[in-house]
Design an enzyme around this catalytic site. Sequence first.
Site, PDB file in Angstrom:
ATOM      1  N   HIS A  93      76.835  37.971  14.961  1.00 39.35           N
ATOM      2  CA  HIS A  93      77.518  37.813  13.670  1.00 39.35           C
ATOM      3  C   HIS A  93      76.624  38.024  12.461  1.00 39.35           C
ATOM      4  CE1 HIS A  93      75.832  33.760  14.272  1.00 39.35           C
ATOM      5  NE2 HIS A  93      75.798  33.692  12.959  1.00 39.35           N
TER       6      HIS A  93
HETATM    7  C1  UD1 Z   1      78.068  31.820   8.208  1.00 38.97           C
HETATM    8  C2  UD1 Z   1      76.665  31.508   7.736  1.00 38.97           C
HETATM    9  C3  UD1 Z   1      75.673  31.871   8.845  1.00 38.97           C
HETATM   10  C4  UD1 Z   1      76.042  31.201  10.142  1.00 38.97           C
HETATM   11  C5  UD1 Z   1      77.466  31.525  10.511  1.00 38.97           C
HETATM   12  C6  UD1 Z   1      77.843  30.747  11.726  1.00 38.97           C
HETATM   13  C7  UD1 Z   1      76.187  31.730   5.338  1.00 38.97           C
HETATM   14  C8  UD1 Z   1      75.550  32.559   4.314  1.00 38.97           C
HETATM   15  N1  UD1 Z   1      76.303  32.265   6.567  1.00 38.97           N
HETATM   16  O1  UD1 Z   1      78.170  33.232   8.383  1.00 38.97           O
HETATM   17  O2  UD1 Z   1      74.391  31.435   8.459  1.00 38.97           O
HETATM   18  O3  UD1 Z   1      75.172  31.649  11.140  1.00 38.97           O
HETATM   19  O4  UD1 Z   1      78.331  31.142   9.425  1.00 38.97           O
HETATM   20  O5  UD1 Z   1      79.000  31.182  12.333  1.00 38.97           O
HETATM   21  O6  UD1 Z   1      76.572  30.630   5.065  1.00 38.97           O
HETATM   22  N2  UD1 Z   1      85.993  34.276   8.605  1.00 38.97           N
HETATM   23  C9  UD1 Z   1      87.252  34.076   9.135  1.00 38.97           C
HETATM   24  N3  UD1 Z   1      87.572  32.795   9.506  1.00 38.97           N
HETATM   25  C10 UD1 Z   1      86.734  31.745   9.366  1.00 38.97           C
HETATM   26  C11 UD1 Z   1      85.472  31.975   8.818  1.00 38.97           C
HETATM   27  C12 UD1 Z   1      85.112  33.251   8.448  1.00 38.97           C
HETATM   28  O7  UD1 Z   1      88.050  35.000   9.266  1.00 38.97           O
HETATM   29  O8  UD1 Z   1      87.108  30.612   9.725  1.00 38.97           O
HETATM   30  C13 UD1 Z   1      85.619  35.673   8.238  1.00 38.97           C
HETATM   31  C14 UD1 Z   1      85.946  36.018   6.794  1.00 38.97           C
HETATM   32  O9  UD1 Z   1      86.322  37.367   6.752  1.00 38.97           O
HETATM   33  C15 UD1 Z   1      84.612  35.868   6.112  1.00 38.97           C
HETATM   34  C16 UD1 Z   1      83.623  36.260   7.198  1.00 38.97           C
HETATM   35  O10 UD1 Z   1      84.210  35.805   8.407  1.00 38.97           O
HETATM   36  O11 UD1 Z   1      84.505  36.667   4.962  1.00 38.97           O
HETATM   37  C17 UD1 Z   1      82.268  35.649   7.022  1.00 38.97           C
HETATM   38  O12 UD1 Z   1      82.336  34.240   6.859  1.00 38.97           O
HETATM   39  P1  UD1 Z   1      81.174  33.457   6.058  1.00 38.97           P
HETATM   40  O13 UD1 Z   1      81.385  31.986   6.174  1.00 38.97           O
HETATM   41  O14 UD1 Z   1      81.036  34.011   4.683  1.00 38.97           O
HETATM   42  O15 UD1 Z   1      79.877  33.890   6.802  1.00 38.97           O
HETATM   43  P2  UD1 Z   1      79.549  33.940   8.358  1.00 38.97           P
HETATM   44  O16 UD1 Z   1      79.295  35.343   8.730  1.00 38.97           O
HETATM   45  O17 UD1 Z   1      80.580  33.178   9.102  1.00 38.97           O
HETATM   46  N1  UDP Z   2      79.474  28.482  19.859  1.00 42.89           N
HETATM   47  C1  UDP Z   2      80.714  28.063  20.343  1.00 42.89           C
HETATM   48  N2  UDP Z   2      81.664  29.010  20.632  1.00 42.89           N
HETATM   49  C2  UDP Z   2      81.439  30.342  20.477  1.00 42.89           C
HETATM   50  C3  UDP Z   2      80.162  30.756  19.979  1.00 42.89           C
HETATM   51  C4  UDP Z   2      79.214  29.789  19.665  1.00 42.89           C
HETATM   52  O1  UDP Z   2      80.949  26.867  20.516  1.00 42.89           O
HETATM   53  O2  UDP Z   2      82.347  31.133  20.740  1.00 42.89           O
HETATM   54  C5  UDP Z   2      78.470  27.446  19.488  1.00 42.89           C
HETATM   55  C6  UDP Z   2      77.089  27.586  20.090  1.00 42.89           C
HETATM   56  O3  UDP Z   2      77.014  26.985  21.356  1.00 42.89           O
HETATM   57  C7  UDP Z   2      76.234  26.860  19.068  1.00 42.89           C
HETATM   58  C8  UDP Z   2      76.900  27.206  17.761  1.00 42.89           C
HETATM   59  O4  UDP Z   2      78.232  27.602  18.096  1.00 42.89           O
HETATM   60  O5  UDP Z   2      76.312  25.453  19.270  1.00 42.89           O
HETATM   61  C9  UDP Z   2      76.169  28.330  17.071  1.00 42.89           C
HETATM   62  O6  UDP Z   2      76.898  28.752  15.973  1.00 42.89           O
HETATM   63  P1  UDP Z   2      76.742  30.205  15.350  1.00 42.89           P
HETATM   64  O7  UDP Z   2      76.164  31.138  16.340  1.00 42.89           O
HETATM   65  O8  UDP Z   2      78.056  30.523  14.745  1.00 42.89           O
HETATM   66  O9  UDP Z   2      75.763  29.941  14.126  1.00 42.89           O
HETATM   67  P2  UDP Z   2      74.156  29.972  13.959  1.00 42.89           P
HETATM   68  O10 UDP Z   2      73.575  29.019  14.929  1.00 42.89           O
HETATM   69  O11 UDP Z   2      73.718  31.383  14.142  1.00 42.89           O
HETATM   70  O12 UDP Z   2      73.961  29.572  12.535  1.00 42.89           O
END
Ligand code: UD1
Ligand code: UDP
Length: 367
Positions: free
Chosen positions: A205
């Site tokens: 992601h």
């Molecule tokens: C965010 C965090 C990242 C973390 C990740 C975990 C920041 C800058 N980034 O990235 O550090 O590793 O979460 O998963 O805070 N979206 C949906 N549904 C949701 C959430 C997001 O559709 O419930 C989609 C939207 O199109 C959104 C995109 O995902 O624009 C990105 O979501 P965002 O929270 O901005 O950043 P992540 O890539 O999720």
């Molecule tokens: N995770 C989960 N379901 C999924 C993918 C990840 O429960 O489909 C859990 C994973 O085990 C870990 C956390 O989500 O505990 C990590 O989150 P993510 O990778 O979104 O964020 P990051 O750690 O990179 O910030």
Amino acid sequence: MKVINICGARPNFMKIAPLMRAFAACEAIDPLLVHTGQHYDEKMSKLFFDQLEIPRPDVNLEVGSGSHAQQTAAIMQRFEPVVMEHRPDAVLVVGDVNSTIACALVASKLGVAVFHVEAGLRSFDRGMPEEINRVLTDAISDLLFVSEPSGLENLAREGVAENRMHFVGNVMIDTLQANRRRADASTVLQTLGVAPKGYVVVTLHRPSNVDDPAVLAAITGVLEAVQADLPVVFPVHPRTRKNIETAGLAPRYEAMDRLTLMDPVGYLDFLKLLADAAVVMTDSGGIQEETTILGVPCLTLRENTERPVTLTQGTNQLVGMDPERILTAYRGVRGGPPTTSHVPDKWDGHAAERIAAIIEAWGCSRG
Ligand code: UD1
Ligand code: UDP
């Protein structure tokens, strides 16, 4: 002592769960929970509240998605009146997402103490939005809770006073240890038709991997090669799902017979998938740590990590984004000896209790 605890994005939920439990057991701490709403899909948020038994948030700011500035600003605007109404003694933030810096900044400007859990981690890559969030949050935090030794070194180098930093271990591993047995009972392998140690788990992601169509196409080529060797299970983040579609890559995923592209899965199923995987390929921060504890080889599709203990003691390898390099590392792990790992110091399931004790002592010292 009133402490407002912040969560917003998926990895925050695993970190806040043991903290809320430890605070509930601590007489000196009156915890409130605020969900910023950064993540809002049922499978990115509510599922974790149910599975990890996190209390219902006292407040949900419901900010949703947006550009970095829009999202960060919306959280700040909506969180400020909450702090003014509740007048907490401290605001506790976890990790490195936009919710982390936004709420830390609001608290700090209102003269409220900031506690940062997972402080001091550095990738030294300012192109990564999380690195900006980490550096800035640490700079305005009053108590900094550190998960691995590199965090202490980084903070010391940045001039943080020693009495503000505390090496407490890893709250994400508290959640892993607390749920291992429950995860063992998951039937997800049968549902997916994969055998223990007979499949690869993939998650991606990071914007650096999934926002550029050329990079995402190259990684798709890697997955095509990997699924020819072993079945691949790929629970896909909403950002990545969207980008696969807009980059026109969906037909290539549909054509991969042995790759299952599925919605994000709940924590218990995911932990089971990780524990029984032959290899994990990811760009997640938290998954690098979880595979280290589970002893499962982890190929991290990044050039750097803010969690170096997973390289020196764990099962993690940085393999970058070049397809040949990734596949060479994959073949190495498949054909090589079993990966060994050590449990990093204090990743023992008790980090949240240590944090609660330190916060309690901090409260007493203020009188
Ligand atoms: C965010 C965090 C990242 C973390 C990740 C975990 C920041 C800058 N980034 O990235 O550090 O590793 O979460 O998963 O805070 N979206 C949906 N549904 C949701 C959430 C997001 O559709 O419930 C989609 C939207 O199109 C959104 C995109 O995902 O624009 C990105 O979501 P965002 O929270 O901005 O950043 P992540 O890539 O999720
Ligand atoms: N995770 C989960 N379901 C999924 C993918 C990840 O429960 O489909 C859990 C994973 O085990 C870990 C956390 O989500 O505990 C990590 O989150 P993510 O990778 O979104 O964020 P990051 O750690 O990179 O910030």
